[in-house]
Design a protein around this motif. Structure first.
Motif, short mmCIF file in Angstrom:
data_model
loop_
_atom_site.label_atom_id
_atom_site.label_comp_id
_atom_site.label_asym_id
_atom_site.label_seq_id
_atom_site.Cartn_x
_atom_site.Cartn_y
_atom_site.Cartn_z
N GLU A 140 0.83 -1.20 0.00
CA GLU A 140 0.00 0.00 0.00
C GLU A 140 0.87 1.26 0.00
N THR A 141 2.00 1.21 0.68
CA THR A 141 2.91 2.35 0.75
C THR A 141 3.49 2.65 -0.62
N GLN A 142 3.90 1.61 -1.34
CA GLN A 142 4.45 1.82 -2.69
C GLN A 142 3.40 2.45 -3.61
N THR A 143 2.17 1.98 -3.53
CA THR A 143 1.10 2.51 -4.37
C THR A 143 0.85 3.98 -4.04
#
Length: 126
Positions: A115-118
């Motif tokens: 989720e952080t990468q997105t």
């Protein structure tokens, strides 16, 4: 003073020194005329600038030259500030693009999408 008549000898009878002596005042007058013409052109080119500094005053040649130098220095400084500002903006954008490319490359190496990468990718795209 009574007018005097000067009889010039033919050119072939004058020595080179005498020819130079006769030519020197003419050459000097032409030089002064060129200088005066250039100063007058400067005065016309920068007339608005002169009126701003010294309205309703007759400018001497030295005043015209001094004010022209001052004006050119001022324009040069403004140009340098403008080019520095543009250069800084260009450097920032180039650095940001390079950083973005590196971040995308780094994130693409990791197959797992968290989720952080997105969120990070979404933020960069804005």
């Amino acid at each position: 003073m009574a007018p005097s008549t000067i009889f010039l000898e033919p050119d072939n009878l004058l020595t080179p020194k005498e020819k130079n002596k006769l030519r020197k005042p003419v050459v000097e007058k032409m030089r002064r005329d060129r200088i005066n013409s250039s100063i007058e052109q400067l005065k016309l080119l920068l007339e608005k600038e002169f009126q701003r500094h010294q309205p309703n005053s007759k400018l001497e040649k030295a005043d015209i030259l001094e004010m022209t130098v001052s004006y050119l220095k001022q324009q040069s400084q403004l140009q340098m500030k403008g080019s520095f500002h543009k250069s800084s903006q260009f450097d920032f954008r180039e650095g940001y693009s390079r950083c973005l490319q590196e971040a995308f490359h780094f994130l693409s190496l990791h197959k797992v999408r968290t989720e952080t990468q997105t969120k990070l990718l979404s933020h960069f795209q804005k």
